[in-house]
Enzyme design. Structure first.
Site, mmCIF file in Angstrom:
data_model
loop_
_atom_site.group_PDB
_atom_site.id
_atom_site.type_symbol
_atom_site.label_atom_id
_atom_site.label_comp_id
_atom_site.label_asym_id
_atom_site.label_seq_id
_atom_site.Cartn_x
_atom_site.Cartn_y
_atom_site.Cartn_z
ATOM 1 N N CYS A 127 0.853 -1.200 0.000
ATOM 2 C CA CYS A 127 0.000 0.000 0.000
ATOM 3 C C CYS A 127 0.886 1.247 0.000
ATOM 4 O O CYS A 127 1.994 1.236 0.531
ATOM 5 C CB CYS A 127 -0.887 -0.020 1.248
ATOM 6 S SG CYS A 127 -1.912 1.449 1.492
ATOM 7 N N HIS A 166 4.802 6.146 1.822
ATOM 8 C CA HIS A 166 4.951 7.517 2.339
ATOM 9 C C HIS A 166 6.019 7.552 3.441
ATOM 10 O O HIS A 166 6.773 8.510 3.550
ATOM 11 C CB HIS A 166 3.632 8.022 2.935
ATOM 12 C CG HIS A 166 2.558 8.307 1.915
ATOM 13 N ND1 HIS A 166 2.800 8.964 0.734
ATOM 14 C CD2 HIS A 166 1.222 8.045 1.926
ATOM 15 C CE1 HIS A 166 1.656 9.090 0.057
ATOM 16 N NE2 HIS A 166 0.692 8.535 0.750
ATOM 17 N N HIS A 172 0.759 -2.889 6.867
ATOM 18 C CA HIS A 172 -0.460 -2.691 7.677
ATOM 19 C C HIS A 172 -1.668 -3.311 7.006
ATOM 20 O O HIS A 172 -2.793 -3.110 7.440
ATOM 21 C CB HIS A 172 -0.691 -1.180 7.881
ATOM 22 C CG HIS A 172 -0.929 -0.487 6.578
ATOM 23 N ND1 HIS A 172 0.092 -0.149 5.728
ATOM 24 C CD2 HIS A 172 -2.074 -0.154 5.952
ATOM 25 C CE1 HIS A 172 -0.412 0.388 4.630
ATOM 26 N NE2 HIS A 172 -1.731 0.394 4.734
ATOM 27 N N CYS A 226 -6.863 -3.413 4.488
ATOM 28 C CA CYS A 226 -6.702 -1.979 4.183
ATOM 29 C C CYS A 226 -7.486 -1.552 2.963
ATOM 30 O O CYS A 226 -8.535 -0.939 3.077
ATOM 31 C CB CYS A 226 -5.236 -1.544 4.065
ATOM 32 S SG CYS A 226 -5.133 0.238 3.693
ATOM 33 N N SER A 271 0.614 3.847 1.741
ATOM 34 C CA SER A 271 0.847 4.436 3.072
ATOM 35 C C SER A 271 2.236 4.049 3.609
ATOM 36 O O SER A 271 2.924 4.875 4.214
ATOM 37 C CB SER A 271 -0.234 4.001 4.061
ATOM 38 O OG SER A 271 -1.490 4.473 3.645
HETATM 39 P P1 PAD Z 1 -1.539 3.734 -5.365
HETATM 40 O O1 PAD Z 1 -0.183 4.188 -5.645
HETATM 41 O O2 PAD Z 1 -1.917 2.319 -5.642
HETATM 42 O O3 PAD Z 1 -2.604 4.654 -6.145
HETATM 43 C C1 PAD Z 1 -2.456 6.047 -6.308
HETATM 44 C C2 PAD Z 1 -2.928 6.391 -7.722
HETATM 45 O O4 PAD Z 1 -2.905 7.807 -7.907
HETATM 46 C C3 PAD Z 1 -2.048 5.795 -8.822
HETATM 47 O O5 PAD Z 1 -2.846 5.048 -9.709
HETATM 48 C C4 PAD Z 1 -1.438 7.018 -9.488
HETATM 49 O O6 PAD Z 1 -1.209 6.824 -10.887
HETATM 50 C C5 PAD Z 1 -2.513 8.056 -9.235
HETATM 51 N N1 PAD Z 1 -2.055 9.440 -9.371
HETATM 52 C C6 PAD Z 1 -0.838 9.970 -9.114
HETATM 53 N N2 PAD Z 1 -0.832 11.304 -9.374
HETATM 54 C C7 PAD Z 1 -2.068 11.619 -9.815
HETATM 55 C C8 PAD Z 1 -2.685 12.822 -10.260
HETATM 56 N N3 PAD Z 1 -2.010 13.977 -10.296
HETATM 57 N N4 PAD Z 1 -3.974 12.772 -10.658
HETATM 58 C C9 PAD Z 1 -4.662 11.606 -10.633
HETATM 59 N N5 PAD Z 1 -4.138 10.423 -10.223
HETATM 60 C C10 PAD Z 1 -2.855 10.435 -9.808
HETATM 61 O O7 PAD Z 1 -1.825 4.090 -3.848
HETATM 62 P P2 PAD Z 1 -2.928 3.460 -2.842
HETATM 63 O O8 PAD Z 1 -4.182 3.267 -3.598
HETATM 64 O O9 PAD Z 1 -2.299 2.352 -2.094
HETATM 65 O O10 PAD Z 1 -3.101 4.674 -1.808
HETATM 66 C C11 PAD Z 1 -3.689 5.903 -2.220
HETATM 67 C C12 PAD Z 1 -3.619 6.916 -1.096
HETATM 68 O O11 PAD Z 1 -4.507 6.540 -0.039
HETATM 69 C C13 PAD Z 1 -2.237 7.040 -0.448
HETATM 70 O O12 PAD Z 1 -1.979 8.392 -0.106
HETATM 71 C C14 PAD Z 1 -2.378 6.210 0.803
HETATM 72 O O13 PAD Z 1 -1.443 6.558 1.797
HETATM 73 C C15 PAD Z 1 -3.787 6.569 1.189
HETATM 74 C C16 PAD Z 1 -4.445 5.625 2.152
HETATM 75 N N6 PAD Z 1 -5.303 6.164 3.061
HETATM 76 C C17 PAD Z 1 -5.952 5.361 3.939
HETATM 77 C C18 PAD Z 1 -6.917 5.995 4.857
HETATM 78 O O14 PAD Z 1 -7.349 5.380 5.814
HETATM 79 N N7 PAD Z 1 -7.313 7.237 4.597
HETATM 80 C C19 PAD Z 1 -5.752 3.993 3.935
HETATM 81 C C20 PAD Z 1 -4.906 3.449 2.990
HETATM 82 C C21 PAD Z 1 -4.244 4.265 2.085
HETATM 83 ZN ZN ZN Z 2 -3.050 0.852 3.339
#
Ligand code: PAD
Ligand code: ZN
Length: 364
Positions: free
Chosen positions: A38, A43, A59, A164, A40
């Site tokens: 993931c 980051h 996680h 997650c 996160s």
């Molecule tokens: P990921 O890398 O699989 O997906 C992110 C997507 O965003 C990719 O497909 C990228 O191509 C796309 N992207 C990048 N730049 C842009 C842009 N300018 N415009 C549009 N799309 C773009 O990541 P993920 O899906 O594992 O995680 C996404 C986010 O969610 C990340 O910041 C993560 O830390 C967060 C998250 N939050 C929680 C929560 O509880 N809020 C839980 C899990 C993950």
């Molecule tokens: Zn996650």
């Protein structure tokens, strides 16, 4: 036991032997069966999020209970479990008001278990537990409330993803936004979590589901999960394109699922008057979003955050299990790559390099 340890941001994780102490009261010793890749964790690896170091990341996990500490009643050795990265104390204001995803004690003890100590160490050096899950390892010790039992025939990789991306994404649509049938939805970022917002919107009978991503492959992949339209911001202005697809109004619900001020602003501007903007992505520490407060008032938009899908893991993860079993959530299709723990640094290069779907570590 073997674990992947992050000592410093911008450096590879080191695969090495670390010590894992036995579970204390209220804790559970788990053999890790699967661990999802993931953003996160990335980051923290990239220094975009601060965390106590060294740390065992991971996680999004699942596994099998090996043994339990004193007083544990929710699980027993041999049980298969989904690991929740927000276990709950059950006593704070937020747990008692039904928002266990916001547990205060969990936040106050970030990087350790609830008693502010770690079970992980190397000699005298303490090693921290990411999300009290720390599943980039052969084994882990987690709080009892972080264990969500599933039946022994439930596949471990799919269980890990419920830990997650599935709950975070589907929950954002279902429990946070509460999308109403027929609405227009835009999802900015179609990665592991965004795809689950998209399939959550489909499950809730959204009318239009617009996937927005800078990667054409991700947009094509998103159509399989329910996207009805796609927008690539490298080719067209995403706000103008979303407005054009929604009769000039903007979307009823927009979701930010990448993690940057720029994409939050896109989601904010693409919502119609009275619309709802849900921020799921975690922007780098220190990033700020310039939002015009007067426009916020005059346009009556709702801007809200969403942590862990606004879900109550113990209650809502079994719902995800049921929806998967009923064929209403596609988790099999999300899993596009599997890895050995030894290949974890490659797995993080792949997610950052734009591979579609989700990678999962299945060999430890
Ligand atoms: P990921 O890398 O699989 O997906 C992110 C997507 O965003 C990719 O497909 C990228 O191509 C796309 N992207 C990048 N730049 C842009 C842009 N300018 N415009 C549009 N799309 C773009 O990541 P993920 O899906 O594992 O995680 C996404 C986010 O969610 C990340 O910041 C993560 O830390 C967060 C998250 N939050 C929680 C929560 O509880 N809020 C839980 C899990 C993950
Ligand atoms: Zn996650």
């Amino acid at each position: 036991m073997k674990a992947a340890v992050l000592y410093e941001p911008h450096h590879p994780l080191i695969i090495e032997d670390v010590a894992l102490d036995p579970p204390k009261a209220g804790e559970v010793h788990v053999k890790i069966g699967a661990a999802g890749i993931c953003r996160s964790d990335l980051h923290v690896i990239k220094g975009e999020a601060n965390h106590l170091l060294p740390v065992v990341l991971g996680h999004e996990g699942s596994g099998t209970v090996l043994d339990v500490g004193q007083g544990v009643t929710r699980v027993k050795p041999g049980d298969r479990v989904i690991l929740a990265f927000v276990p709950y104390c059950g006593h704070c204001h937020f747990c008692l008001s039904g928002r266990a995803n916001l547990c205060d004690l969990h936040g106050a003890t970030s990087g350790t278990l609830f008693d502010r100590t770690t079970r992980l160490h190397k000699g005298s050096q303490r090693i921290h537990h990411y999300g009290k899950v720390a599943c980039f390892a052969q084994e882990s010790v987690v709080p009892e409330t972080g264990c969500i039992p599933v039946s022994s025939d439930f596949p471990l990789p799919q269980a890990a993803l419920i830990g997650c991306c599935v709950t975070t994404g589907v929950g954002a649509a279902m429990y946070n936004a509460r999308i109403t049938p027929g609405s227009a939805v835009a999802v900015v970022g179609a990665g592991g979590v965004g795809l689950n917002v998209i399939q959550g919107a489909r499950l809730l009978n959204a009318g239009k589901i617009i996937a927005v991503d800078i990667n054409e492959g991700k947009l094509e992949f998103a159509m399989r999960f329910g996207a009805t339209h796609t927008v690539n911001p490298t080719i067209q202005d995403p706000v103008a394109a979303i407005k054009e697809l929604t009769g000039g109004l903007g979307a009823d619900y927009t979701f930010e699922v990448f993690g940057s001020s720029q994409t939050v602003l896109t989601a904010y501007n693409a919502a119609r008057k009275g619309g709802t903007v849900v921020v799921v992505g975690l922007a780098p520490t220190g990033d700020n979003v310039p939002i015009d407060p007067v426009a916020l008032v005059r346009q009556e938009k709702t801007l809200k955050g969403c942590y862990y899908g606004s879900a109550r893991p113990a209650i809502d993860m079994p719902v995800m299990v049921q929806l998967y079993r009923a064929g209403k959530l596609d988790i099999d299709g999300l899993i596009t790559r599997t890895y050995k723990l030894d290949d974890i640094n490659q797995a993080y290069k792949d997610i950052d390099g734009g591979d579609v779907g989700r990678g999962v570590i299945t060999q430890f």
